[in-house]
Design a protein around this motif. Structure first.
Motif, PDB file in Angstrom:
ATOM      1  N   MET A   1       0.871  -1.176   0.000  1.00  0.00           N
ATOM      2  CA  MET A   1       0.000   0.000   0.000  1.00  0.00           C
ATOM      3  C   MET A   1       0.906   1.222   0.000  1.00  0.00           C
ATOM      4  SD  MET A   1      -3.074   0.652   2.603  1.00  0.00           S
ATOM      5  CE  MET A   1      -3.903   2.204   2.591  1.00  0.00           C
ATOM      6  N   PRO A   2       0.576   2.252  -0.802  1.00  0.00           N
ATOM      7  CA  PRO A   2       1.465   3.415  -0.870  1.00  0.00           C
ATOM      8  C   PRO A   2       1.506   4.198   0.435  1.00  0.00           C
ATOM      9  CG  PRO A   2      -0.523   3.790  -2.176  1.00  0.00           C
ATOM     10  CD  PRO A   2      -0.602   2.376  -1.679  1.00  0.00           C
ATOM     11  N   SER A   3       2.664   4.765   0.712  1.00  0.00           N
ATOM     12  CA  SER A   3       2.811   5.660   1.864  1.00  0.00           C
ATOM     13  C   SER A   3       4.003   6.556   1.583  1.00  0.00           C
ATOM     14  CB  SER A   3       3.060   4.871   3.156  1.00  0.00           C
ATOM     15  OG  SER A   3       4.401   4.411   3.194  1.00  0.00           O
ATOM     16  N   ASP A   4       4.118   7.614   2.360  1.00  0.00           N
ATOM     17  CA  ASP A   4       5.293   8.491   2.267  1.00  0.00           C
ATOM     18  C   ASP A   4       6.264   8.020   3.353  1.00  0.00           C
ATOM     19  OD1 ASP A   4       7.109  10.490   1.902  1.00  0.00           O
ATOM     20  OD2 ASP A   4       5.669  12.138   2.086  1.00  0.00           O
ATOM     21  N   MET A   5       6.989   6.957   3.023  1.00  0.00           N
ATOM     22  CA  MET A   5       7.869   6.306   4.002  1.00  0.00           C
ATOM     23  C   MET A   5       9.151   7.105   4.168  1.00  0.00           C
ATOM     24  SD  MET A   5       8.993   2.286   3.982  1.00  0.00           S
ATOM     25  CE  MET A   5       7.341   1.625   3.936  1.00  0.00           C
ATOM     26  N   VAL A   6       9.558   7.326   5.412  1.00  0.00           N
ATOM     27  CA  VAL A   6      10.772   8.107   5.657  1.00  0.00           C
ATOM     28  C   VAL A   6      11.885   7.262   6.268  1.00  0.00           C
ATOM     29  CG1 VAL A   6       9.532  10.292   5.854  1.00  0.00           C
ATOM     30  CG2 VAL A   6       9.944   8.941   7.914  1.00  0.00           C
ATOM     31  N   TYR A   7      11.540   6.070   6.764  1.00  0.00           N
ATOM     32  CA  TYR A   7      12.561   5.227   7.409  1.00  0.00           C
ATOM     33  C   TYR A   7      12.041   3.801   7.480  1.00  0.00           C
ATOM     34  CZ  TYR A   7      15.800   3.420  10.928  1.00  0.00           C
ATOM     35  OH  TYR A   7      16.733   2.669  11.583  1.00  0.00           O
ATOM     36  N   GLN A   8      12.956   2.837   7.260  1.00  0.00           N
ATOM     37  CA  GLN A   8      12.596   1.431   7.497  1.00  0.00           C
ATOM     38  C   GLN A   8      13.858   0.645   7.786  1.00  0.00           C
ATOM     39  OE1 GLN A   8      10.652  -0.999   4.314  1.00  0.00           O
ATOM     40  NE2 GLN A   8       9.200  -1.551   5.934  1.00  0.00           N
ATOM     41  N   ASP A   9      13.781  -0.239   8.788  1.00  0.00           N
ATOM     42  CA  ASP A   9      14.859  -1.204   9.018  1.00  0.00           C
ATOM     43  C   ASP A   9      14.218  -2.544   9.365  1.00  0.00           C
ATOM     44  OD1 ASP A   9      14.236  -1.165  11.783  1.00  0.00           O
ATOM     45  OD2 ASP A   9      15.781   0.316  12.239  1.00  0.00           O
TER      46      ASP A   9
END
Ligand code: AMP
Length: 118
Positions: free
Chosen positions: A15-23
Motif C-alpha cells: 500500500m502506498p505511503s510516504d515512508m521516511v525510514y525502514q529497518d
C-alpha cells in the motif's frame, strides 16, 4: 490470529505511503492527516495491536522506535527546537488503528500536553 491493519500493508509496500525510514524492526511514514508541519508515525514491523499487547520480546523494537524518532527528527530538522512523541493505547487512549504506532509531531510549538476538549 489477530487481523492485520493497513499498516502491515504499508510495511510490506503493498500500500502506498510516504515512508521516511525502514529497518528490520521498525517502519516510519508520514501521517495521512498531519496535525502539525511534521507528523510521522513510527511502528514496529511485527503486528502488535496495542502497547498492552507487547511482550518482553518486543523490547528491541520499542527501543528502536525511539532511536528512529531521534534520527528522523534530525533529518526533518526539528531536533533543536524539539518535538513530541505520543503513543495512544486502547479505547480511553483513543487509539484508532490497532497496530502500535508512535506519533512524532513537531515543526512548531505543539501546545499544552493535554486538552480536555472534544
Ligand atoms: P491513533 O489515533 O493514535 O490510532 O492514530 C492513527 C493515525 O493513523 C491517525 O493520525 C491517522 O491520520 C493515521 N493514518 C490512518 N491511515 C493512514 C495511512 N494510510 N497512512 C498514514 N497515516 C494513516
Amino acid at each position: 490470529m489477530i487481523e492485520e491493519t493497513l499498516f502491515s500493508k504499508i510495511i510490506r509496500k503493498e500500500m502506498p505511503s510516504d515512508m521516511v525510514y525502514q529497518d528490520e524492526l521498525v517502519t516510519a511514514f508520514r501521517d495521512i492527516n498531519p496535525q502539525l508541519p511534521t507528523h510521522i508515525l513510527i511502528i514496529p514491523n511485527r503486528h502488535i495491536p496495542t502497547i498492552d499487547d507487547m511482550t518482553d520480546a518486543d523490547e528491541a523494537a520499542m527501543g528502536r522506535m525511539l532511536s528512529a524518532a531521534r534520527k528522523i527528527a534530525r533529518s526533518e530538522g526539528i531536533h533543536e527546537q524539539g518535538y513530541r512523541l505520543i503513543i495512544n493505547c486502547g479505547k480511553h487512549g483513543r487509539q484508532e488503528v490497532p497496530h502500535v504506532h508512535m506519533h512524532l509531531i513537531g515543526g512548531q510549538d505543539v501546545g499544552p500536553m493535554l486538552s480536555r476538549n472534544g
